[in-house]
Design a protein around this motif. Structure first.
Motif, PDB file in Angstrom:
ATOM      1  N   GLU A 128      11.084  -1.427   2.837  1.00 34.07           N
ATOM      2  CA  GLU A 128      10.844  -2.074   1.550  1.00 34.07           C
ATOM      3  C   GLU A 128      10.923  -3.586   1.677  1.00 34.07           C
ATOM      4  N   LEU A 129      10.016  -4.257   0.975  1.00 33.48           N
ATOM      5  CA  LEU A 129      10.023  -5.722   0.893  1.00 33.48           C
ATOM      6  C   LEU A 129       9.805  -6.092  -0.559  1.00 33.48           C
ATOM      7  N   ASP A 152      -3.998  -2.482   5.448  1.00 34.26           N
ATOM      8  CA  ASP A 152      -5.126  -1.841   6.123  1.00 34.26           C
ATOM      9  C   ASP A 152      -5.241  -2.350   7.560  1.00 34.26           C
ATOM     10  N   HIS A 153      -5.072  -3.653   7.730  1.00 33.12           N
ATOM     11  CA  HIS A 153      -5.168  -4.262   9.060  1.00 33.12           C
ATOM     12  C   HIS A 153      -4.143  -3.656  10.026  1.00 33.12           C
ATOM     13  N   PHE A 154      -2.938  -3.407   9.521  1.00 36.68           N
ATOM     14  CA  PHE A 154      -1.869  -2.869  10.361  1.00 36.68           C
ATOM     15  C   PHE A 154      -1.801  -1.338  10.296  1.00 36.68           C
ATOM     16  N   ASN A 155      -2.831  -0.718   9.715  1.00 31.82           N
ATOM     17  CA  ASN A 155      -2.892   0.747   9.593  1.00 31.82           C
ATOM     18  C   ASN A 155      -1.635   1.323   8.955  1.00 31.82           C
ATOM     19  N   GLU A 156      -1.216   0.692   7.866  1.00 33.59           N
ATOM     20  CA  GLU A 156      -0.033   1.148   7.139  1.00 33.59           C
ATOM     21  C   GLU A 156      -0.433   1.541   5.721  1.00 33.59           C
ATOM     22  N   GLN A 157       0.337   2.434   5.158  1.00 32.45           N
ATOM     23  CA  GLN A 157       0.152   2.785   3.754  1.00 32.45           C
ATOM     24  C   GLN A 157       1.342   2.226   2.994  1.00 32.45           C
ATOM     25  N   LEU A 158       1.048   1.363   2.018  1.00 28.91           N
ATOM     26  CA  LEU A 158       2.091   0.767   1.199  1.00 28.91           C
ATOM     27  C   LEU A 158       1.911   1.184  -0.249  1.00 28.91           C
ATOM     28  N   GLU A 159       3.018   1.484  -0.891  1.00 28.54           N
ATOM     29  CA  GLU A 159       3.025   1.570  -2.349  1.00 28.54           C
ATOM     30  C   GLU A 159       3.374   0.169  -2.822  1.00 28.54           C
ATOM     31  N   ILE A 160       2.571  -0.351  -3.733  1.00 29.98           N
ATOM     32  CA  ILE A 160       2.775  -1.716  -4.196  1.00 29.98           C
ATOM     33  C   ILE A 160       2.934  -1.702  -5.708  1.00 29.98           C
ATOM     34  N   ALA A 161       4.050  -2.230  -6.162  1.00 28.36           N
ATOM     35  CA  ALA A 161       4.292  -2.376  -7.593  1.00 28.36           C
ATOM     36  C   ALA A 161       4.381  -3.863  -7.909  1.00 28.36           C
ATOM     37  N   MET A 162       3.815  -4.225  -9.048  1.00 26.41           N
ATOM     38  CA  MET A 162       3.855  -5.614  -9.511  1.00 26.41           C
ATOM     39  C   MET A 162       4.584  -5.648 -10.850  1.00 26.41           C
ATOM     40  N   ASP A 163       5.578  -6.523 -10.945  1.00 27.00           N
ATOM     41  CA  ASP A 163       6.303  -6.707 -12.201  1.00 27.00           C
ATOM     42  C   ASP A 163       6.118  -8.151 -12.657  1.00 27.00           C
TER      43      ASP A 163
END
Length: 179
Positions: A128-129, A152-163
């Motif tokens: 988490e970041l 996408d570049h690092f072939n990772e799947q991130l869940e991204i939330a914006m508050d």
């Protein structure tokens, strides 16, 4: 705002929607479309182009900003110098940290008048970041797209939330979770 952002935006519009739509966007915004990659331009001109594209395509401006950010990541990445610190990144979190700790600093050295967004890091673990995006340009959805392009570049799947931390998207807290 650096001209490379404008030229990349116009390339995206032409690629995704065609030259006729790009012409409509430029005409509707009262913009001649003459930008150089290293020139500096008023960010409000880009906002006008995005708003006009939104009117023509009937897609929300936030969606267009996000798609733009995601699609432009690899092109911007390829323009970075062959600095060891950049090319040693193994994941999205490392790279996002370097945006603030290296890229924005180098941009300010090259272009003292530049005003890049500010990232303030709140917390970080292996999965988490959390960081705050702060920018008078209020283009947090471009940042969202850039983070997605980075993943996408690092072939990772991130869940991204914006508050939203402000009423105008000038201060947004991003929560990135590695899936």
């Amino acid at each position: 705002m650096k001209g490379i952002i404008f030229t990349e935006f116009m390339d995206l519009v032409e690629d995704k929607f065609g030259l006729e739509v790009l012409d409509q966007v430029l005409d509707g915004a009262g913009d001649e479309g003459v930008y150089t990659a290293v020139g500096s331009y008023d960010h409000r001109d880009l906002v006008k182009l995005i708003v006009k594209l939104s009117e023509i395509t009937e897609l929300p401006p936030e969606t267009l900003q996000q798609v733009f950010g995601q699609s432009v990541f690899n092109n911007l990445y390829s323009t970075l110098p062959n600095s060891a610190s950049l090319h040693e990144c193994k994941n999205s979190f490392q790279f996002v940290r370097l945006v603030e700790d290296y890229i924005h600093i180098e941009v300010k050295k090259l272009y003292p008048e530049a005003n890049p967004p500010k990232f303030e890091f709140i917390s970080e673990s292996e999965t988490e970041l959390v960081f705050d995006y702060k920018s008078a340009r209020c283009m947090s959805h471009v940042c969202l797209g850039l983070v997605q392009g980075c993943a996408d570049h690092f072939n990772e799947q991130l869940e991204i939330a914006m508050d939203d931390q402000s009423s105008n998207n000038s201060h947004v807290r991003f929560h990135l979770t590695l899936v």
